[in-house]
Scaffold this motif. Structure first.
Motif, PDB file in Angstrom:
ATOM      1  N   GLU A  70      20.268  -2.322  -6.244  1.00 30.47           N
ATOM      2  CA  GLU A  70      19.873  -2.102  -7.626  1.00 30.47           C
ATOM      3  C   GLU A  70      18.476  -1.488  -7.694  1.00 30.47           C
ATOM      4  O   GLU A  70      18.215  -0.586  -8.499  1.00 30.47           O
ATOM      5  N   ARG A  71      17.589  -1.987  -6.845  1.00 31.33           N
ATOM      6  CA  ARG A  71      16.224  -1.465  -6.828  1.00 31.33           C
ATOM      7  C   ARG A  71      16.210   0.011  -6.438  1.00 31.33           C
ATOM      8  O   ARG A  71      15.593   0.843  -7.117  1.00 31.33           O
ATOM      9  N   TYR A  72      16.884   0.366  -5.348  1.00 27.99           N
ATOM     10  CA  TYR A  72      16.891   1.751  -4.891  1.00 27.99           C
ATOM     11  C   TYR A  72      17.571   2.667  -5.904  1.00 27.99           C
ATOM     12  O   TYR A  72      17.089   3.770  -6.190  1.00 27.99           O
TER      13      TYR A  72
ATOM     14  N   MET B 261      21.602   1.683   0.651  1.00 29.59           N
ATOM     15  CA  MET B 261      20.846   0.959   1.668  1.00 29.59           C
ATOM     16  C   MET B 261      20.518   1.841   2.873  1.00 29.59           C
ATOM     17  O   MET B 261      19.481   1.678   3.513  1.00 29.59           O
ATOM     18  N   ASP B 262      21.396   2.777   3.210  1.00 31.24           N
ATOM     19  CA  ASP B 262      21.253   3.527   4.453  1.00 31.24           C
ATOM     20  C   ASP B 262      20.492   4.837   4.307  1.00 31.24           C
ATOM     21  O   ASP B 262      19.886   5.304   5.274  1.00 31.24           O
ATOM     22  N   LEU B 263      20.515   5.452   3.131  1.00 30.24           N
ATOM     23  CA  LEU B 263      20.034   6.823   3.017  1.00 30.24           C
ATOM     24  C   LEU B 263      18.684   6.970   2.322  1.00 30.24           C
ATOM     25  O   LEU B 263      18.128   8.067   2.309  1.00 30.24           O
ATOM     26  N   ILE B 264      18.156   5.897   1.739  1.00 31.91           N
ATOM     27  CA  ILE B 264      16.821   5.982   1.150  1.00 31.91           C
ATOM     28  C   ILE B 264      15.780   5.860   2.259  1.00 31.91           C
ATOM     29  O   ILE B 264      15.786   4.899   3.026  1.00 31.91           O
ATOM     30  N   LYS B 265      14.903   6.826   2.342  1.00 35.46           N
ATOM     31  CA  LYS B 265      13.883   6.832   3.384  1.00 35.46           C
ATOM     32  C   LYS B 265      12.937   5.644   3.200  1.00 35.46           C
ATOM     33  O   LYS B 265      12.521   5.330   2.078  1.00 35.46           O
ATOM     34  N   GLN B 266      12.580   4.974   4.307  1.00 32.49           N
ATOM     35  CA  GLN B 266      11.722   3.797   4.245  1.00 32.49           C
ATOM     36  C   GLN B 266      10.534   3.963   5.176  1.00 32.49           C
ATOM     37  O   GLN B 266      10.621   4.594   6.226  1.00 32.49           O
ATOM     38  N   SER B 267       9.422   3.363   4.785  1.00 31.02           N
ATOM     39  CA  SER B 267       8.221   3.334   5.609  1.00 31.02           C
ATOM     40  C   SER B 267       7.419   2.095   5.221  1.00 31.02           C
ATOM     41  O   SER B 267       7.841   1.313   4.364  1.00 31.02           O
TER      42      SER B 267
ATOM     43  N   VAL C 188      13.199  13.218  -2.160  1.00 35.25           N
ATOM     44  CA  VAL C 188      12.878  12.858  -3.541  1.00 35.25           C
ATOM     45  C   VAL C 188      11.912  11.677  -3.592  1.00 35.25           C
ATOM     46  O   VAL C 188      10.933  11.678  -4.348  1.00 35.25           O
ATOM     47  N   MET C 189      12.155  10.659  -2.799  1.00 39.00           N
ATOM     48  CA  MET C 189      11.336   9.452  -2.843  1.00 39.00           C
ATOM     49  C   MET C 189      11.339   8.759  -1.489  1.00 39.00           C
ATOM     50  O   MET C 189      12.132   9.078  -0.604  1.00 39.00           O
ATOM     51  N   GLU C 190      10.435   7.814  -1.360  1.00 45.55           N
ATOM     52  CA  GLU C 190      10.334   7.004  -0.150  1.00 45.55           C
ATOM     53  C   GLU C 190      10.013   5.577  -0.558  1.00 45.55           C
ATOM     54  O   GLU C 190       9.154   5.350  -1.411  1.00 45.55           O
ATOM     55  N   SER C 191      10.727   4.618   0.011  1.00 40.54           N
ATOM     56  CA  SER C 191      10.477   3.212  -0.280  1.00 40.54           C
ATOM     57  C   SER C 191       9.507   2.654   0.754  1.00 40.54           C
ATOM     58  O   SER C 191       9.784   2.684   1.952  1.00 40.54           O
TER      59      SER C 191
END
Length: 458
Positions: free
Chosen positions: A181-183, A45-51, A383-386
């Protein structure tokens, strides 16, 4: 006596159908303290980059990635131009001495030619080509709803405020679990590297064999043909034939520091150290998401224990809120005790979930504890961005109720002549939506290992 009662999500078919009672009504059976079972939390929840997902550009977008560029000897060539393209401006001193003195001494440094003006000459010239990749991604959404709640539930319920608070907290946990689960699954899917841990000859794979799929997961190529790991979930890989010359690479060894050391140096050479999660002793520190068992196995592996004992470096501010106190051999161990586990049969992987549902009652699945294979992930922020859509309230005079696509629950009381004529029945509803933007997927690694093995991968 314990009583488990699951709730259904079915809609009533007519106005006389009873609504499931989700609140305990008899006050003399329970105390004032209301408790609930909680779910495990993880670092996803905390480390996946979001925009924000851009508006007005459709559901499917593309991201343009420029590959790294180095000069080659010829245009679009295959030989890297290192120091070989560096040439002397003038020719050899001895060969081009123009005169000598009366005592037979050369006039040193007098050149009569130089390298020329260039033009079409290949001498001293390197060629840079720009490789580009266009990666597409699209928006997906999901909804989470509570059972229907009748006003009579509130009239007779014991400590209704406390019960409703516990219900809302549980639904918040459900949303959090859905996002985790999604991330996790999306990161698994976009990773370009797959590392099956073997007792000998462990190497990262960028192409794998896809197992036979049906329906929405069906693939146009044969199940034994090589496909890029990027775009495949781990459970879609047929490990029985993914090695060189279709060799069996079913994991038969545990995760090891030797494998992680190899991955670490590959990341550094690939340029991943620029946006690492921290730096210690002028070296980048990357993230490793793994279970507690895997972290313990790495830190207690023979010959590596002193790396923990003598590491007093400060943890980066980005990682510290997660409770991480130190790194280990170039990685922060980010514990996810819901790490994906698998069983394998004839080279085909089957995902085993940590929970199972029986008539709406959620319990721990004992098959998760006995599953032999487990996945760990090298986490990198590039690697990715949500991308999550912003709420829209209307346009051109049209107004709508704003929808929060992060899963915030709203109370819905929808009047209906047949089903809800008095507006006494409602439910909670949350909407989730996101698009996974792939960026530098070559920085992502999925490490699949045999968690029950006592042999470290080599």
């Amino acid at each position: 006596m314990a009583v488990n009662a699951g709730q259904t999500f079915s809609n009533p078919t007519n106005s006389t159908t009873n609504i499931d009672t989700i609140l305990t009504q008899e006050a003399n059976r329970i105390g004032q303290d209301i408790y609930r079972r909680t779910l495990h939390t993880s670092p996803w929840m905390d480390l996946i980059k979001q925009s924000s997902f851009p508006d007005g550009m459709g559901y499917t977008l593309g991201t343009l990635i420029y590959d790294r560029a180095l000069p080659t000897i010829t245009a679009n060539g295959s030989d890297i131009a290192g120091s070989s393209i560096w040439q002397d401006i003038g020719q050899d001193v001895i060969a081009t001495a123009v005169t000598t003195s009366t005592v037979d001494q050369m006039l040193v440094g007098a050149q009569d030619t130089n390298i020329g003006a260039g033009g079409t000459s290949t001498i001293g010239k390197g060629h840079v080509s720009f490789g580009r990749q266009l990666k597409q991604y699209s928006l997906k959404r999901a909804t989470v709803e509570s059972p229907k709640i009748n006003v009579e539930d509130l009239r007779f319920a014991a400590y209704r405020t406390e019960q409703l608070r516990a219900i809302m907290d549980s639904m918040t946990d459900s949303t959090k679990y859905s996002w985790e689960e999604r991330y996790r699954d999306e990161y698994d899917r976009v990773c370009a590297n797959f590392v099956p841990c073997r007792s000998t000859g462990t190497v990262p794979l960028i192409t794998v064999d896809r197992k036979t799929e049906t329906g929405a997961l069906a693939h146009t190529t044969d199940s034994t043909a090589n496909n890029a790991k990027e775009g495949l979930y781990t459970y879609q890989i047929k490990v029985g034939t993914s090695g060189a010359s279709s060799a069996d690479v079913t994991p038969n060894a545990n995760i090891s520091n030797k494998v992680l050391d190899s991955i670490y140096f590959k990341l550094v050479r690939a340029g991943a150290g620029t946006n690492a999660y921290g730096r210690e002793n002028a070296r980048p520190v990357f993230g490793l998401i793994c279970s507690s068992e895997a972290s313990y196995a790495l830190q207690t592996e023979a010959g590596f224990r002193d790396d923990v004992r003598y590491n007093n470096a400060k943890v980066s501010d980005l990682i510290a809120p997660l409770g991480i106190e130190k790194s280990f051999r170039g990685f922060y161990h980010l514990v996810d005790d819901m790490a994906p586990r698998f069983t394998v049969s004839s080279g085909v992987l089957t995902r085993v979930q940590p929970y199972k549902a029986t008539s709406g009652v959620i319990t721990l699945d004992p098959d998760y504890e006995s599953a032999t294979l487990e996945a760990a992930y090298v986490l990198h922020m590039d690697v990715m961005e949500s991308q999550i859509p912003e709420p829209i309230t209307g346009s051109n005079g049209l107004t709508f109720d704003p929808v929060n696509y992060r899963g915030k629950f709203n109370w819905k009381n929808i009047p209906s002549v047949d089903l809800n004529p008095d507006g006494t029945i409602g439910f909670f509803r949350g909407v989730l939506a996101s698009a996974t933007k792939p960026i530098k997927t070559e920085f992502g690694y999925v490490i699949l290992f045999q968690r029950t093995s006592t042999t470290p991968a080599a």
